[in-house]
Design a protein around this motif. Structure first.
Motif, PDB file in Angstrom:
ATOM      1  N   ILE A   1       1.134  -1.720  -0.023  1.00 29.39           N
ATOM      2  CA  ILE A   1      -0.104  -0.389   0.414  1.00 29.39           C
ATOM      3  C   ILE A   1       0.500   1.353   0.105  1.00 29.39           C
ATOM      4  CG2 ILE A   1      -1.539   1.251   1.357  1.00 29.39           C
ATOM      5  CD1 ILE A   1      -2.409  -1.722   2.305  1.00 29.39           C
TER       6      ILE A   1
ATOM      7  N   LEU B   1       2.425   1.745  -3.525  1.00 28.10           N
ATOM      8  CA  LEU B   1       1.633   1.972  -4.866  1.00 28.10           C
ATOM      9  C   LEU B   1       1.267   3.373  -4.717  1.00 28.10           C
ATOM     10  CD1 LEU B   1      -0.442   1.072  -6.504  1.00 28.10           C
ATOM     11  CD2 LEU B   1      -1.870   1.029  -4.295  1.00 28.10           C
TER      12      LEU B   1
ATOM     13  N   LEU C   1       2.286   6.289  -7.032  1.00 26.73           N
ATOM     14  CA  LEU C   1       1.745   7.255  -7.774  1.00 26.73           C
ATOM     15  C   LEU C   1       1.877   8.665  -7.907  1.00 26.73           C
ATOM     16  CD1 LEU C   1      -1.728   5.480  -6.753  1.00 26.73           C
ATOM     17  CD2 LEU C   1      -0.746   5.711  -9.371  1.00 26.73           C
TER      18      LEU C   1
ATOM     19  N   VAL D   1       3.019   0.255 -10.145  1.00 21.06           N
ATOM     20  CA  VAL D   1       1.662  -0.052  -9.467  1.00 21.06           C
ATOM     21  C   VAL D   1       0.553   0.026 -10.376  1.00 21.06           C
ATOM     22  CG1 VAL D   1       0.066   1.801 -10.513  1.00 21.06           C
ATOM     23  CG2 VAL D   1       1.640   3.073  -9.915  1.00 21.06           C
ATOM     24  N   VAL D   2       1.010  -1.674 -10.867  1.00 22.14           N
ATOM     25  CA  VAL D   2       0.375  -2.044 -11.954  1.00 22.14           C
ATOM     26  C   VAL D   2       0.822  -3.763 -11.043  1.00 22.14           C
ATOM     27  CG1 VAL D   2      -0.063  -3.219 -13.755  1.00 22.14           C
ATOM     28  CG2 VAL D   2       0.510  -1.624 -13.869  1.00 22.14           C
TER      29      VAL D   2
ATOM     30  N   THR E   1       1.772  -3.497  -7.152  1.00 25.86           N
ATOM     31  CA  THR E   1       1.511  -3.993  -6.498  1.00 25.86           C
ATOM     32  C   THR E   1       0.454  -3.424  -6.121  1.00 25.86           C
ATOM     33  OG1 THR E   1       1.677  -1.280  -6.781  1.00 25.86           O
ATOM     34  CG2 THR E   1       3.755  -2.220  -5.434  1.00 25.86           C
ATOM     35  N   ALA E   2      -0.426  -2.721  -7.361  1.00 26.30           N
ATOM     36  CA  ALA E   2      -2.554  -3.024  -7.057  1.00 26.30           C
ATOM     37  C   ALA E   2      -2.511  -4.721  -7.471  1.00 26.30           C
ATOM     38  CB  ALA E   2      -2.757  -2.242  -8.537  1.00 26.30           C
ATOM     39  N   THR E   3      -1.721  -5.518  -8.452  1.00 23.26           N
ATOM     40  CA  THR E   3      -1.934  -6.847  -8.384  1.00 23.26           C
ATOM     41  C   THR E   3      -1.652  -7.437  -7.372  1.00 23.26           C
ATOM     42  OG1 THR E   3      -2.004  -6.154 -11.153  1.00 23.26           O
ATOM     43  CG2 THR E   3      -1.665  -8.565 -10.259  1.00 23.26           C
ATOM     44  N   SER E   4      -0.170  -7.799  -6.474  1.00 26.98           N
ATOM     45  CA  SER E   4      -0.711  -8.231  -5.715  1.00 26.98           C
ATOM     46  C   SER E   4      -1.533  -7.884  -4.283  1.00 26.98           C
ATOM     47  CB  SER E   4       1.102  -7.490  -5.014  1.00 26.98           C
ATOM     48  OG  SER E   4       1.832  -8.365  -6.387  1.00 26.98           O
ATOM     49  N   LEU E   5      -1.905  -6.658  -4.262  1.00 30.01           N
ATOM     50  CA  LEU E   5      -2.977  -6.121  -3.579  1.00 30.01           C
ATOM     51  C   LEU E   5      -4.434  -6.941  -3.173  1.00 30.01           C
ATOM     52  CD1 LEU E   5      -1.987  -2.858  -1.873  1.00 30.01           C
ATOM     53  CD2 LEU E   5      -1.856  -4.550  -0.734  1.00 30.01           C
ATOM     54  N   LEU E   6      -4.519  -7.681  -4.589  1.00 28.64           N
ATOM     55  CA  LEU E   6      -6.226  -7.921  -4.525  1.00 28.64           C
ATOM     56  C   LEU E   6      -5.184  -9.242  -4.906  1.00 28.64           C
ATOM     57  CD1 LEU E   6      -6.779  -5.654  -7.978  1.00 28.64           C
ATOM     58  CD2 LEU E   6      -8.111  -5.744  -6.202  1.00 28.64           C
TER      59      LEU E   6
END
Length: 305
Positions: free
Chosen positions: A50, A53, A57, A235-236, A238-243
């Motif tokens: 988080i 990410l 950004l 960005v891509v 970390t967002a994927t890993s969080l999901l």
């Protein structure tokens, strides 16, 4: 209150590193969250995603304004990394905390050594260029350079200089042969992107520490351009890993995480301009020193104390 202040101060320092180097947020955030803020290892890896990410950004616009982001290759690289990120995130939850931190430290040590060697070579080349007289430079045969080895075309931020060489914001790229370089093997790019995603998901870091060298090695980007592009990949990834962590037992301390992230984002804005003032070799040396220091601290704390 003291804990919140510590989270803000350290977050700002982490953000400056991310903004300046395009990497480093997760590798600092994880040890800090574990050893200074007392988070469990698995919670720290999720929280660091988080933090990185938000910081990435905040740092990306500066690099984009200076045209140091290769959007096309960056998005392709990030898209391929998604599979590795999902697998790594799920596997990480099954690994004991001490083993996770030990592997984390060992990996950082290896990357630090690799980047140190690259920095020393770059510094030697810079010194040779500095000692080359204008007369000697004029007698050298002009060569074309290409900032986009995938398409064998100059990048949008490449400009022609008076001596026929193309330069990156006024900084000459390393000379190549007059003929366009061969495109990197597709298998190498896929393997590099998948590995990047896996390490991002498994260790909970932004992936910048591995994205930068991968972009340099696999796509042949200059260090500064790789640093900017890495933020897009981060960005891509970390967002994927969080999901991918949804549905697991990992708990996140949202208050500490968001305070840390706010400080990190502010630091990221400050760190961006620093990269434009430093030599590429200096950025690489700072990167390798940072990795080596964090690796040493992590391994000592995990294996000795």
């Amino acid at each position: 209150m003291d804990l919140a202040l510590l989270a803000v101060v350290v977050g700002v320092c982490v953000g400056i590193v991310v903004g300046a180097l395009g990497a480093g947020g997760g590798i600092l955030a994880v040890p800090v969250l574990v050893f200074l803020l007392g988070m469990p290892a698995h919670s720290a890896t999720a929280s660091s995603l988080i933090i990185v990410l938000i910081t990435a950004l905040a740092s990306l616009p500066h690099h984009a304004r200076h045209r140091n982001v290769d959007w096309r290759n960056g998005l392709v690289f990030a898209g391929v990394s998604v599979v590795g990120a999902v697998v790594g995130s799920r596997l990480s939850a099954l690994v004991p905390a001490q083993i996770l931190l030990t592997l984390f430290g060992a990996m950082l040590a290896l990357v630090a050594i690799s980047m140190l060697r690259r920095a020393l070579r770059a510094r030697a080349e810079e010194r040779v260029a500095e000692h080359t007289s204008p007369a000697e430079a004029a007698t050298e045969e002009p060569v074309a350079t290409y900032d986009d080895p995938v398409l064998d075309q100059p990048g949008p931020d490449m400009v022609d200089t008076a001596d026929g060489l193309r330069s990156h914001h006024g900084e000459p790229e390393l000379p190549l042969t007059p003929t366009p370089p061969a495109s990197p093997r597709l298998s190498l790019v896929i393997a590099a992107a998948t590995l990047t995603g896996f390490l991002t998901g498994f260790f909970g870091v932004g992936g910048g520490f591995i994205v930068v060298p991968m972009l340099v090695i696999a796509l042949g980007l200059a260090m500064r351009r790789a640093s900017g592009t890495s933020l897009l990949v981060m960005v891509v990834a970390t967002a994927t890993s969080l999901l991918a962590r949804l549905g697991t037992d990992v708990q996140i301390d949202w208050v500490t995480t968001l305070i840390f992230a706010a400080g990190s984002a502010a630091g990221g804005i400050l760190g961006g301009p620093l990269s434009a003032k430093a030599r590429p070799s200096t950025l690489t040396l700072a990167f390798s020193a940072l990795l080596g220091g964090v690796a040493a601290v992590t391994l000592v704390q995990t294996l000795v104390l």
